[in-house]
Design a protein around this motif. Sequence first.
Motif, mmCIF file in Angstrom:
data_model
loop_
_atom_site.group_PDB
_atom_site.id
_atom_site.type_symbol
_atom_site.label_atom_id
_atom_site.label_comp_id
_atom_site.label_asym_id
_atom_site.label_seq_id
_atom_site.Cartn_x
_atom_site.Cartn_y
_atom_site.Cartn_z
ATOM 1 N N PHE A 298 28.120 60.910 -26.894
ATOM 2 C CA PHE A 298 28.438 62.337 -26.928
ATOM 3 C C PHE A 298 29.945 62.411 -26.832
ATOM 4 O O PHE A 298 30.517 61.964 -25.852
ATOM 5 N N ALA B 87 27.001 64.453 -30.432
ATOM 6 C CA ALA B 87 28.091 65.417 -30.690
ATOM 7 C C ALA B 87 29.084 64.671 -31.574
ATOM 8 O O ALA B 87 28.671 63.884 -32.431
ATOM 9 N N VAL C 175 35.283 71.299 -24.677
ATOM 10 C CA VAL C 175 36.040 70.082 -24.838
ATOM 11 C C VAL C 175 37.458 70.437 -25.294
ATOM 12 O O VAL C 175 37.672 71.508 -25.834
ATOM 13 N N THR D 57 35.903 77.675 -26.358
ATOM 14 C CA THR D 57 37.151 77.976 -27.065
ATOM 15 C C THR D 57 36.858 78.637 -28.401
ATOM 16 O O THR D 57 35.965 78.205 -29.130
ATOM 17 N N ALA D 58 37.637 79.656 -28.709
ATOM 18 C CA ALA D 58 37.506 80.354 -29.990
ATOM 19 C C ALA D 58 38.609 79.890 -30.930
ATOM 20 O O ALA D 58 39.722 79.600 -30.499
ATOM 21 N N ILE D 59 38.296 79.839 -32.217
ATOM 22 C CA ILE D 59 39.356 79.734 -33.221
ATOM 23 C C ILE D 59 39.925 81.137 -33.407
ATOM 24 O O ILE D 59 41.136 81.332 -33.416
ATOM 25 N N SER E 102 34.161 80.049 -33.767
ATOM 26 C CA SER E 102 34.595 78.797 -33.114
ATOM 27 C C SER E 102 34.657 77.647 -34.096
ATOM 28 O O SER E 102 34.921 76.512 -33.695
ATOM 29 N N ASN F 170 35.391 71.798 -36.371
ATOM 30 C CA ASN F 170 34.594 70.788 -35.658
ATOM 31 C C ASN F 170 33.095 71.096 -35.663
ATOM 32 O O ASN F 170 32.272 70.203 -35.753
ATOM 33 N N ILE G 270 30.002 74.051 -33.882
ATOM 34 C CA ILE G 270 29.734 74.966 -32.752
ATOM 35 C C ILE G 270 29.589 74.189 -31.438
ATOM 36 O O ILE G 270 29.800 74.731 -30.355
ATOM 37 N N GLY G 271 29.250 72.913 -31.537
ATOM 38 C CA GLY G 271 29.088 72.106 -30.329
ATOM 39 C C GLY G 271 28.058 72.739 -29.405
ATOM 40 O O GLY G 271 27.060 73.297 -29.844
ATOM 41 N N GLY G 272 28.346 72.658 -28.116
ATOM 42 C CA GLY G 272 27.419 73.248 -27.146
ATOM 43 C C GLY G 272 27.758 74.686 -26.814
ATOM 44 O O GLY G 272 27.105 75.290 -25.948
ATOM 45 N N PRO H 16 44.562 80.672 -27.375
ATOM 46 C CA PRO H 16 45.944 81.156 -27.444
ATOM 47 C C PRO H 16 45.962 82.369 -28.378
ATOM 48 O O PRO H 16 45.173 82.439 -29.319
ATOM 49 N N ILE I 237 49.369 82.958 -37.520
ATOM 50 C CA ILE I 237 47.948 83.325 -37.484
ATOM 51 C C ILE I 237 47.684 84.019 -36.149
ATOM 52 O O ILE I 237 48.040 83.496 -35.095
HETATM 53 O O1 0RQ Z 1 45.589 72.713 -35.087
HETATM 54 O O2 0RQ Z 1 45.354 70.314 -34.644
HETATM 55 O O3 0RQ Z 1 46.764 71.148 -36.544
HETATM 56 O O4 0RQ Z 1 47.494 71.491 -34.150
HETATM 57 O O5 0RQ Z 1 43.040 74.278 -34.345
HETATM 58 O O6 0RQ Z 1 43.487 73.961 -31.595
HETATM 59 O O7 0RQ Z 1 44.702 75.124 -29.775
HETATM 60 O O8 0RQ Z 1 44.779 72.561 -29.930
HETATM 61 O O9 0RQ Z 1 42.708 73.814 -29.200
HETATM 62 O O10 0RQ Z 1 41.837 71.393 -29.273
HETATM 63 O O11 0RQ Z 1 40.775 73.198 -27.846
HETATM 64 O O12 0RQ Z 1 40.534 73.219 -30.346
HETATM 65 C C1 0RQ Z 1 38.110 75.897 -31.251
HETATM 66 C C2 0RQ Z 1 38.794 73.929 -32.611
HETATM 67 C C3 0RQ Z 1 40.041 74.520 -30.512
HETATM 68 C C4 0RQ Z 1 37.725 73.542 -30.360
HETATM 69 C C5 0RQ Z 1 38.661 74.487 -31.198
HETATM 70 C C6 0RQ Z 1 44.065 75.100 -34.878
HETATM 71 C C7 0RQ Z 1 45.257 74.796 -33.993
HETATM 72 C C8 0RQ Z 1 45.146 73.287 -33.876
HETATM 73 C C9 0RQ Z 1 43.121 72.881 -32.394
HETATM 74 P P1 0RQ Z 1 46.364 71.303 -35.108
HETATM 75 P P2 0RQ Z 1 44.013 73.838 -30.101
HETATM 76 P P3 0RQ Z 1 41.452 72.823 -29.092
HETATM 77 C C10 0RQ Z 1 32.720 72.117 -26.798
HETATM 78 C C11 0RQ Z 1 32.057 73.454 -26.921
HETATM 79 C C12 0RQ Z 1 34.068 74.556 -30.663
HETATM 80 C C13 0RQ Z 1 33.410 75.534 -29.760
HETATM 81 C C14 0RQ Z 1 33.338 74.978 -28.357
HETATM 82 C C15 0RQ Z 1 36.297 73.561 -30.848
HETATM 83 C C16 0RQ Z 1 43.627 73.088 -33.813
HETATM 84 O O13 0RQ Z 1 37.767 73.943 -29.026
HETATM 85 O O14 0RQ Z 1 35.919 72.822 -31.737
HETATM 86 O O15 0RQ Z 1 34.118 75.331 -27.500
HETATM 87 N N1 0RQ Z 1 35.454 74.424 -30.261
HETATM 88 N N2 0RQ Z 1 32.337 74.094 -28.166
HETATM 89 O O16 0RQ Z 1 46.453 75.218 -34.582
HETATM 90 C C17 0RQ Z 1 43.828 78.195 -37.966
HETATM 91 C C18 0RQ Z 1 43.128 79.649 -36.268
HETATM 92 C C19 0RQ Z 1 43.248 78.569 -35.341
HETATM 93 C C20 0RQ Z 1 43.645 77.336 -35.851
HETATM 94 C C21 0RQ Z 1 43.301 77.161 -33.691
HETATM 95 N N3 0RQ Z 1 42.764 80.872 -35.863
HETATM 96 N N4 0RQ Z 1 43.429 79.411 -37.548
HETATM 97 N N5 0RQ Z 1 43.932 77.133 -37.150
HETATM 98 N N6 0RQ Z 1 43.672 76.503 -34.790
HETATM 99 N N7 0RQ Z 1 43.051 78.448 -34.008
HETATM 100 C C22 0RQ Z 1 32.388 71.123 -27.875
HETATM 101 C C23 0RQ Z 1 31.199 70.245 -27.569
HETATM 102 O O17 0RQ Z 1 30.165 70.790 -27.368
HETATM 103 C C24 0RQ Z 1 31.260 68.780 -27.572
#
Ligand code: 0RQ
Length: 500
Positions: free
Chosen positions: A26, A61, A261, A354-356, A366, A376, A378-380, A396, A404
């Motif tokens: 995982f 995962a 994560v 975490t939201a995109i 997400s 990535n 939806i994960g969990g 953020p 964006i």
């Molecule tokens: O891009 O890698 O080029 O720098 O997304 O974003 O801010 O570093 O944050 O690593 O926590 O990832 C939602 C993807 C966030 C992740 C998501 C771009 C941003 C950056 C990564 P770079 P950050 P994180 C756990 C439970 C799934 C839902 C969840 C995720 C890269 O947390 O996959 O929480 N979540 N599941 O620049 C374009 C936007 C953007 C964007 C961020 N609006 N448009 N790019 N980025 N927002 C998972 C499990 O269950 C295992």
Amino acid sequence: MSLTYVTAKEAAALVNHNDNVGFSGFTHAGCPKVVPVEIAKRAEEEHAKGNPFKIGMFTGASTGDSIDGSLARANAVKFRTPYQTNKDMRNAINAVQHEPVQYFDMHLSQVAQEIRYGFLGGVDVAIVEACEVTDSGEIVPTSGVGIMPTICRLAKIVIVELNDKVPAKMRGVHDLYELQDPPKRRQINIFEVQGRVGLEYVKVDPSKIYVVRTSKENEGSGFAPVDEITEKIGENVSNFFVSELKKGHIPPTFLPIQSGVGNIANAVLASMAQNKDIPRFEVYTEVIQDAVLDMMQKGHISFASGCSLTLSNEAMERFYRDLDFFKNKLVLRPSEISNNPGLVRRLGVIGINTAIEADIFGNVNSTHVMGNMMMNGIGGSGDFTRSAYISIFVTPSTAKDGKISAIVPKVAHEDHSEHSVKVIVSEYGVADLRGKGTYARAEEIIENCAHPSYRPLLHDYLSLTKKGHTPQNLYACFEFHKAFMETGDMINADFSKYKK
Ligand code: 0RQ
């Protein structure tokens, strides 16, 4: 009977074109690392001879590069589910105009049961990592479980990577239990975070086991240091918890926390440790990251239940060194239990994901960038969000140097609806959506979470439609996304043409 020992190459030869293969683990934690690389080599050799070679992949995962990276680069994947984070796999999933990898993005808690129901095809081979395997067929997982009990039981053959880098003392850390299928599913007898219902090992017929000895390091990378923005998001979440405690919404003993994560999730937990008004709490989550380990050692977290130890290599070493300390403070479960929506609701878990992007009405994306590119998965997040005591999304306020906005008029893809999302937090503040109507929610999200430079534009959008329960304007709702695609900056969104 004694077990059959083979090399990684011999094990890979047991996997055939078109087989469905289930992998343990995982995130990178608990994933096999040597056999998948050999399968990728085999695929390349077969392709060079003009023969087809692709496998279907079931995982817990995301995985390490040895699985997703190697197999994607070798063009050896016919389908894959669920969550992934590897850039080569992501590129294959998002490839233009053809579909080299059919990817279906499932809720993690549902993967094992949908395999059992037969919805996804059979499991031909299970490839799992273990720290111990006995002649009687007991297999003890390593730092991640995922769907291991189900794939081991259903697979025709089980390839075990016996990794001597993982101490056999890990036996006892896991609680391995598989759900029964309807209509005879029983209740899960877990009534507190520490509850145990299963075995320390997965037991299979030893005649179907092939053991490969390995000495491979964990594939964990470190976490980005907490920066100004993630620190502020963490502070905002912590302050929200303190105010909920004062209002009596959260009991003084606190409630179990789930946090997703990645860097933001890690930073939120770190910030909770620094807030002295937050009492010691428990974690009922999927991934146990570095911050949880630190907080256990400092006494901020009393117990953690998860599916994996998603740790940096440094923290993993620390965990093994202090295994006696950690052993009675945490438990690793299969994903259908760690993420079980019924347990999440029973235990009153507070979910932080975490939201995109989020829209001004509280819907959350997400998974997809600009509506089409899979990030990535939806994960969990869905397993927890729908059932949590309070469902929080953190983000953020902007991405890509402010070009964006993470707060948009309408999300370009929807994973979590306004009906499940209760609180949104950015570095600017907290939007508490509970008990609020659509207009009030929009005000709250714009004023408390959007970046100040995008607030006037969001108000502009909101003013276009003055009637209806949800003042959505279907002509204008993707103007932010269009501005980004056309000019490279959402700030150029212009709603004037929609004003009568
Ligand atoms: O891009 O890698 O080029 O720098 O997304 O974003 O801010 O570093 O944050 O690593 O926590 O990832 C939602 C993807 C966030 C992740 C998501 C771009 C941003 C950056 C990564 P770079 P950050 P994180 C756990 C439970 C799934 C839902 C969840 C995720 C890269 O947390 O996959 O929480 N979540 N599941 O620049 C374009 C936007 C953007 C964007 C961020 N609006 N448009 N790019 N980025 N927002 C998972 C499990 O269950 C295992």
